[in-house]
Each structure stands twice: as C-alpha cells, then as structure tokens.
Design a protein around this motif. Structure first.
Motif, PDB file in Angstrom:
ATOM      1  N   LEU A  59      36.704  32.420  46.907  1.00  0.00           N
ATOM      2  CA  LEU A  59      38.040  31.854  47.612  1.00  0.00           C
ATOM      3  C   LEU A  59      37.712  29.751  47.477  1.00  0.00           C
ATOM      4  CD1 LEU A  59      41.172  32.690  49.532  1.00  0.00           C
ATOM      5  CD2 LEU A  59      40.139  30.133  49.539  1.00  0.00           C
ATOM      6  N   TYR A  72      45.239  29.102  44.059  1.00  0.00           N
ATOM      7  CA  TYR A  72      45.976  29.932  44.391  1.00  0.00           C
ATOM      8  C   TYR A  72      47.249  29.567  45.527  1.00  0.00           C
ATOM      9  CZ  TYR A  72      45.101  33.640  48.515  1.00  0.00           C
ATOM     10  OH  TYR A  72      45.147  35.020  48.545  1.00  0.00           O
ATOM     11  N   VAL A  90      40.986  30.962  43.441  1.00  0.00           N
ATOM     12  CA  VAL A  90      40.092  31.750  42.824  1.00  0.00           C
ATOM     13  C   VAL A  90      39.345  31.716  42.048  1.00  0.00           C
ATOM     14  CG1 VAL A  90      41.104  33.865  42.699  1.00  0.00           C
ATOM     15  CG2 VAL A  90      41.296  32.859  45.387  1.00  0.00           C
ATOM     16  N   LEU A 121      40.597  38.999  48.329  1.00  0.00           N
ATOM     17  CA  LEU A 121      40.737  37.753  48.860  1.00  0.00           C
ATOM     18  C   LEU A 121      40.523  37.875  50.252  1.00  0.00           C
ATOM     19  CD1 LEU A 121      43.571  37.436  46.434  1.00  0.00           C
ATOM     20  CD2 LEU A 121      40.453  36.463  46.174  1.00  0.00           C
TER      21      LEU A 121
END
Length: 535
Positions: free
Chosen positions: A413, A455, A461, A513
């Motif tokens: 991320l 994202y 991401v 995530l």
C-alpha cells in the motif's frame, strides 16, 4: 549527454539520412544505433520511444538497410503499447503503412493508416513531457500518416490530416519542422494536380500546381535554418527536386531544362525522380524536343520498373509516356491512344473512390472497436490516472490470492507524503497532475507483471505476483527513490510511504490490505519516504 541532446541528435540523423548519399546514410544508421543503446540504458520511456522511431525512419529511407526496418518497427510498437504512448503507437502504424507500400502491399498500408488515424481521434497529452514536445510528436505522427495517404493517391484525406499537423507546427514547430511541413504540402499538391489531370480536370490541376509553386517560394526562409544538409550558395528550389519540379509544372518551358537535368541526377527517392522526370519531359516538349522528352520518361520508367512505393505517381508517368510514344500513325493514332488512356484513367478514378470508401469503412470500424473497448475498460479503470481502479484491484486480488498457494505474492500500500499541502498550496488541478505523474512513475519503475492500482485519494496498491518479500521490497525501493528524485517542478516535493507484506494463502483481500495499511503507517511514523514491511 542529456535526454534533450539525444533527441536533438536523433532528429539531425533523420534529416541527414533523408538527403545524404549512400555512405552518409549508413553512417547515420550506425550513429543512430549508438544513440539507441544509450537510450536503452537510461530506460526513460518517452526518450527511448523517439530514438527507436529515429532508428526506424533512418532504415526506411536507406535502401541498403530498408529490409532491417521491420524488427525496429515491431520494437517501437511494443514499446509504445507497454508504456501507453498513444501518439508514438499511432506513428508506428503510419511507418508500417509506409513500409507496406515499399513492398507493394496497399491493403496492409490502408489497414495500418486506418488504425493510426483512429488512435488520434482525441489524443490525450502525455503527463511526463511538455506540451510543446507532445504537440511536435503529434505533428510528426500526422505528417507520417499524410505521406502514406499521398502515396496512395487519397489526396483529400491527406489534405485534412496535414491541416491538423499544420496547427501543431504553427504553434510549436521550429524552422526544421516548418520547412518539412511546407515541403510535404508541395508533394501533396503536385500529386493531387497530376491526379486531376488524368481525368481531364486541367483547370483544377493548374490551381494545385500554382499553389505548390507559391509554397515552394515560402520554403526558402525556414529551409536556411533547417537540419537538412545543404549548399549555402543555392536556393532551396535548386537543391530539392520536389521544389524545382513545382516551379516547372506551374509554368513549364525551356528555361527550366538545365536545372531539372541536374535535379533528376540528384533525385534520391522514386517520388522525386518521377516528379522531376515529368516536369523535365513537359519542358522539353514545349521547347521543341519531344524525342528527348520521351527518352527521359523511358529511362525513369525502366529505372523504376520494380518499385511499388508510389502507385499513384507511376500512373502519371505511364500516362505521359503513352501520350508521347504513340506509333507513327499521325494525329488519328494519337487521338485514339489518348482516348484509350482517358477511358483507363476514368476507370482508375472510380477505383480511387472505392479505395476512399474502403479506408473510411476501416477507419469507422477501428473507431467503433476502440469505443467498445474503451467502454469495457472504463468500468475497471481510474479516469484520472488510467490505472486499474478499486473494482479491478478486488478482482485481481481474488485471483492472485488463489495462486498464492503455488507462488509467493507480495502486496504493497503506497501513500503520498505531503500531498495535502500540494492541494492546499497550489490547486487541485496541480494535485491531479502530481497523482498522474506518480502513477506513471510507479508503473514504469516496477516489473511488467506487477499490477499498480489506484486505491483511492492519494493511495495506490501494488500487487507483486511471484515476488518474495525481500524482492518486492527491493523493487518498491526503486519506485520510492525514483519519485524522490523527480524535479520539484513536477513532483511538488511529494514522496512515498510504502507498507509491503507477504500474502498468506489463508488471507482474504481485506486482511492482506489491512496488514499492508498498518505497515504503511509505520513508514509514515518514521518520517515517510521509505518502506516498512509487515508481518
């Protein structure tokens, strides 16, 4: 050597190869290969693409190397597609059309040009180059398309395409681009005039010849400052065969004969030889030397017997030869021969109309295909950055987590440090520009198989299939360093905080995530501009 120097030298080599003798062309090709090797080491997509194009063009205009152009054109097309350089991809199709005509394949040329035109319906400027550079490249692509259309004899559409190129050249072109554009306009108008002559529209043909001669005068100024090799003691129209032919076709007469003889000897390309031979034959005929005019046409016809690159102009050459070489039957025989030629040309005019219809049908098909594809892509694409969106991320993640039982998968991320200040200090438009820049940089810095998605907001991401955590960390560090080294005028000082984790086969998309997000906040707390790995 800066990237700007590489691109400037590549342009010089193209100009030199277009007007040099064989040895000079081969030397230009050798140096172009060296430039390509340097550009490949740097791996900057836009620079590498333009140097690839230069290598392709130098080979296309060098008879001894023309057969080696195909793999370079393939590489140019693949590079443009990989980096989403739409204008460069369109130009690659145009150059493929030119190559197809060199081997006599008009059908492939038509398909290539239809694809190239469809791609430039509504082109979007590249975010990593200035508007001036992008418009120059757009003009180059349009000119390359126009030249193939001229070769095919589709002059009306070629005129529209070159008019679009004119707007870009007028706003952003230097002396070289202006001189090239004007010379191409002369080529268009002469070919158009000869086409009109063949169906008896002599008045319209003369208007084209007169305009071509007027433009040939206007070439002189920018030509003096262009990149083309030239003699400073002679005007452009005494050095460029196309310009000399324009003056002679507008007002044929014996006064043009000495210059046209010299220009015929110095003609490099089939187009130039045909135009000068036609102009010289007309001037010799009007000066009372029809036998010599016939010999000029016969020599060029024999010399170009195997050439297929100029189908429309070849018809004009054959027609002029037929008109001057009738059997010794006097006026009646000549009249019959001219009538036969007229009937033949009328049929060819009808075929030309069919060719235009074919081109427009294929162009519309390409446009519809691209629109349908765009609608399908839009559902899974972020409109601002062009990256896959959250919906596409979810689908990719489901598939890759299934495969994580067989191969490693890392998930990162990425968050922008200092992005809020860009919006507050500059504007949201500037913020959008920074997001596009970072998106492009991430995509180019990572591996081809890695999936970069937006994202939301200023977060991205990255999915790295087949990459264990140490390999993923090393790849992402390249992206962090690349963004940190961007010029402040582009990046506005933003950097990247990255959290990367290794996915477990039992993970859901939400869980992996969440762990990457937690790792990213560790990088933030440490000051940003770095990577943190998570358990």
């Amino acid at each position: 050597m800066s990237d700007a120097w590489l691109l400037a030298r590549a342009r010089e080599l193209i100009a030199h190869a277009q007007r040099a003798e064989a040895d000079g062309q081969l030397a230009a090709a050798d140096e172009a290969r060296l430039l390509l090797a340097e550009a490949q080491l740097r791996d900057e997509p836009w620079t590498l693409g333009q140097v690839l194009r230069a290598n392709a063009v130098v080979r296309l205009v060098t008879p001894a190397l023309v057969d080696t152009a195909d793999p370079v054109l393939d590489e140019l097309l693949q590079h443009a597609r990989r980096h989403d350089l739409v204008v460069l991809e369109s130009d690659a199709f145009a150059l493929r059309g030119s190559r197809a005509l060199q081997v006599g394949n008009e059908d492939i040329a038509l398909s290539s040009i239809a694809t190239a035109l469809a791609m430039l319906d509504n082109p979007v400027p590249e975010p990593l180059v200035t508007k001036r550079i992008w418009e120059r490249m757009l003009a180059t692509a349009l000119v390359d398309i126009g030249l193939v259309l001229i070769q095919l004899g589709v002059h009306e559409i070629a005129d529209e395409v070159l008019a679009r190129a004119h707007q870009c050249v007028r706003n952003n072109g230097g002396p070289h681009e202006i001189s090239v554009h004007l010379i191409n306009r002369v080529k268009l108008l002469i070919g158009w005039g000869l086409r009109l002559e063949r169906v008896g529209r002599d008045r319209a043909a003369q208007e084209r010849f007169d305009t071509a001669a007027a433009i040939a005068v206007a070439v002189e100024g920018p030509w003096r400052e262009s990149l083309f090799p030239r003699r400073e003691d002679l005007p452009a129209w005494e050095q460029l065969p196309v310009l000399g032919a324009a003056f002679a076709l507008a007002r044929p007469g014996g006064e043009h004969v000495p210059l046209l003889r010299s220009l015929l000897d110095s003609s490099i390309y089939p187009k130039e030889e045909i135009l000068v031979a036609l102009a010289l034959a007309r001037c010799l005929e009007l000066d009372g030397h029809p036998e010599e005019a016939l010999r000029v046409l016969a020599t060029s016809r024999k010399h170009l017997a195997e050439d297929t690159s100029e189908p429309a102009l070849r018809l004009s050459l054959v027609r002029e030869f037929a008109r001057l070489s009738g059997p010794d039957g006097g006026e009646v025989t000549m009249s019959a021969l001219e009538q036969y030629t007229y009937e033949l040309e009328t049929e060819l005019w009808s075929l030309r109309q069919a060719r235009i219809a074919t081109l427009m049908t294929r162009l519309e098909h390409e446009r519809l295909s691209r629109r349908a594809g765009a609608i399908a892509v839009a559902a899974f694409q972020d409109p601002l950055t062009g990256l896959p969106n959250r919906r596409a991320l979810d689908e990719h993640l489901v598939v890759l987590l299934e495969e994580a039982r067989e191969q490693p998968l890392s998930v990162a991320l990425v968050d922008l440090d200092g992005f809020k200040e860009v919006n507050d200090r500059c504007s949201h438009a500037e913020g959008d520009h920074v997001l596009r820049l970072v998106a492009s940089t991430l995509r180019n810095a990572l591996r081809l198989d890695d999936v970069v998605t937006r994202y939301g907001g200023d977060e991205f991401v990255v999915l790295l299939p087949g990459a264990p955590l140490p390999a993923a960390e090393a790849a992402l560090q390249r992206a962090v360093d690349t963004v940190a080294q961007l010029p402040l005028t582009f990046s506005r000082g933003v950097t990247l905080s990255v959290g990367v984790v290794a996915a477990n086969p039992a993970d859901s998309g939400t869980e992996v995530l969440a762990r990457a997000d937690a790792a990213m906040y560790q990088a933030k707390r440490r000051g940003g501009n770095q990577i943190a790995t998570g358990g």
